[in-house]
Design a protein around this motif. Structure first.
Motif, PDB file in Angstrom:
ATOM      1  N   UNK A 176       0.861  -1.184   0.000  1.00  0.00           N
ATOM      2  CA  UNK A 176       0.000   0.000   0.000  1.00  0.00           C
ATOM      3  C   UNK A 176       0.893   1.228   0.000  1.00  0.00           C
ATOM      4  N   UNK A 177       0.451   2.294  -0.676  1.00  0.00           N
ATOM      5  CA  UNK A 177       1.232   3.528  -0.699  1.00  0.00           C
ATOM      6  C   UNK A 177       0.305   4.712  -0.953  1.00  0.00           C
ATOM      7  N   UNK A 178       0.882   5.901  -0.920  1.00  0.00           N
ATOM      8  CA  UNK A 178       0.101   7.120  -1.074  1.00  0.00           C
ATOM      9  C   UNK A 178      -0.236   7.733   0.268  1.00  0.00           C
ATOM     10  N   UNK A 179      -0.806   8.931   0.227  1.00  0.00           N
ATOM     11  CA  UNK A 179      -1.102   9.653   1.466  1.00  0.00           C
ATOM     12  C   UNK A 179      -2.103   8.924   2.349  1.00  0.00           C
ATOM     13  N   UNK A 180      -3.010   8.151   1.750  1.00  0.00           N
ATOM     14  CA  UNK A 180      -4.004   7.432   2.536  1.00  0.00           C
ATOM     15  C   UNK A 180      -3.486   6.148   3.151  1.00  0.00           C
ATOM     16  N   UNK A 181      -2.272   5.735   2.790  1.00  0.00           N
ATOM     17  CA  UNK A 181      -1.760   4.447   3.262  1.00  0.00           C
ATOM     18  C   UNK A 181      -1.550   4.426   4.770  1.00  0.00           C
ATOM     19  N   UNK A 182      -1.219   5.583   5.353  1.00  0.00           N
ATOM     20  CA  UNK A 182      -0.947   5.612   6.793  1.00  0.00           C
ATOM     21  C   UNK A 182      -2.174   5.255   7.622  1.00  0.00           C
ATOM     22  N   UNK A 183      -3.364   5.410   7.046  1.00  0.00           N
ATOM     23  CA  UNK A 183      -4.591   5.138   7.777  1.00  0.00           C
ATOM     24  C   UNK A 183      -4.999   3.668   7.735  1.00  0.00           C
ATOM     25  N   UNK A 184      -4.432   2.880   6.835  1.00  0.00           N
ATOM     26  CA  UNK A 184      -4.951   1.531   6.612  1.00  0.00           C
ATOM     27  C   UNK A 184      -3.907   0.423   6.736  1.00  0.00           C
ATOM     28  N   UNK A 185      -2.707   0.740   7.180  1.00  0.00           N
ATOM     29  CA  UNK A 185      -1.694  -0.307   7.358  1.00  0.00           C
ATOM     30  C   UNK A 185      -2.201  -1.396   8.303  1.00  0.00           C
ATOM     31  N   UNK A 186      -2.765  -0.998   9.434  1.00  0.00           N
ATOM     32  CA  UNK A 186      -3.229  -1.974  10.416  1.00  0.00           C
ATOM     33  C   UNK A 186      -4.393  -2.790   9.873  1.00  0.00           C
ATOM     34  N   UNK A 187      -5.295  -2.138   9.129  1.00  0.00           N
ATOM     35  CA  UNK A 187      -6.445  -2.846   8.572  1.00  0.00           C
ATOM     36  C   UNK A 187      -5.998  -3.921   7.584  1.00  0.00           C
ATOM     37  N   UNK A 188      -5.018  -3.611   6.742  1.00  0.00           N
ATOM     38  CA  UNK A 188      -4.513  -4.585   5.785  1.00  0.00           C
ATOM     39  C   UNK A 188      -3.710  -5.680   6.488  1.00  0.00           C
ATOM     40  N   UNK A 189      -2.940  -5.291   7.477  1.00  0.00           N
ATOM     41  CA  UNK A 189      -2.153  -6.267   8.229  1.00  0.00           C
ATOM     42  C   UNK A 189      -3.065  -7.275   8.906  1.00  0.00           C
ATOM     43  N   UNK A 190      -4.194  -6.804   9.403  1.00  0.00           N
ATOM     44  CA  UNK A 190      -5.143  -7.689  10.075  1.00  0.00           C
ATOM     45  C   UNK A 190      -5.991  -8.475   9.079  1.00  0.00           C
ATOM     46  N   UNK A 191      -6.345  -7.829   7.959  1.00  0.00           N
ATOM     47  CA  UNK A 191      -7.266  -8.454   7.013  1.00  0.00           C
ATOM     48  C   UNK A 191      -6.635  -9.460   6.084  1.00  0.00           C
ATOM     49  N   UNK A 192      -5.327  -9.316   5.795  1.00  0.00           N
ATOM     50  CA  UNK A 192      -4.684 -10.244   4.859  1.00  0.00           C
ATOM     51  C   UNK A 192      -4.451 -11.592   5.504  1.00  0.00           C
TER      52      UNK A 192
END
Length: 226
Positions: free
Chosen positions: A142-158
């Motif tokens: 994930x990258x871009x300005x919005x990536x900082x908000x969703x790192x944890x969500x992706x880490x948990x969801x993957x």
């Protein structure tokens, strides 16, 4: 145009959210559609997913001009390589090509990219390609300005061995979460799913993007008024 403390023109602030997730048999790419310069939104339905070959795509964030130029060159050189080899290049080869161009021009570029695709040798693959020239293969990126908000969500969801449907839903959920919190991400959602059957492109219009209001105070409450 905004000026800094010395009266010089500031570089425009750009932002976006790009996501790529592997699954059992392929990979899913996704991006929002907002293009912004500072507080001005110039486009809400931009396509930030650039096709490089039939089965390899580039996700672009940062300066649209810079990343489009890299993508155009990568597509051109990939076509030349395919003509020489007599077959389509591997995902890793195209990703290395992008990272090489990033490194050679690192003083002049602004942004970050993700190369993702499918080939018969390794299946679905994701490579993070920041402007500095690094190249890292990952299960998701994930990258871009919005990536900082969703790192944890992706880490948990993957999860290992995700199905195609699960990966597609994770990408849409992650992008919509970022769009709900990042002012530079928004508009619509585009996704591309790549597997042995080819590429499937999907479009989620703005009025169908999932919303995440459960953590907001109810209208009319003291917290909402405050």
């Amino acid at each position: 145009m905004a000026l800094d403390a010395q009266g010089k023109a500031e570089a425009p602030h750009t932002g976006t959210t790009i996501v790529a997730v592997t699954f059992d048999g392929g990979v899913v790419l996704g991006a929002d559609g907002r293009v912004s310069t500072g507080t001005y939104i110039s486009n809400r339905a931009s396509n930030k997913i650039q096709q490089l070959t039939d089965s390899i795509y580039l996700l672009r964030s940062g300066s649209a001009a810079d990343t489009q130029a890299i993508g155009d060159y990568a597509r051109y050189f990939s076509e030349q390589l395919a003509a020489e080899l007599g077959r389509a290049p591997n995902v890793s080869t195209v990703a290395k090509l992008v990272s090489t161009m990033n490194y050679q021009n690192k003083e002049m570029l602004m942004g970050a990219m993700i190369v993702a695709g499918y080939d018969e040798q390794k299946g679905g693959q994701v490579y993070g390609c920041p402007i500095g020239g690094s190249l890292v293969q990952e299960q998701w990126a994930v990258d871009g300005s919005g990536s900082t908000y969703i790192w944890a969500a992706l880490d948990d969801g993957f999860k290992e061995g995700m199905t195609r449907a699960e990966a597609e839903q994770l990408v849409v959920d992650a992008l919509s979460l970022a769009m709900a919190r990042d002012a530079s991400s928004g508009g619509i959602i585009r996704t591309v799913t790549l597997d042995k059957a080819g590429a499937t492109v999907k479009y989620v219009p703005g009025n169908e993007v999932p919303t995440w209001f459960e953590d907001l105070p109810a209208p009319g409450t003291a917290m909402a008024v405050g």
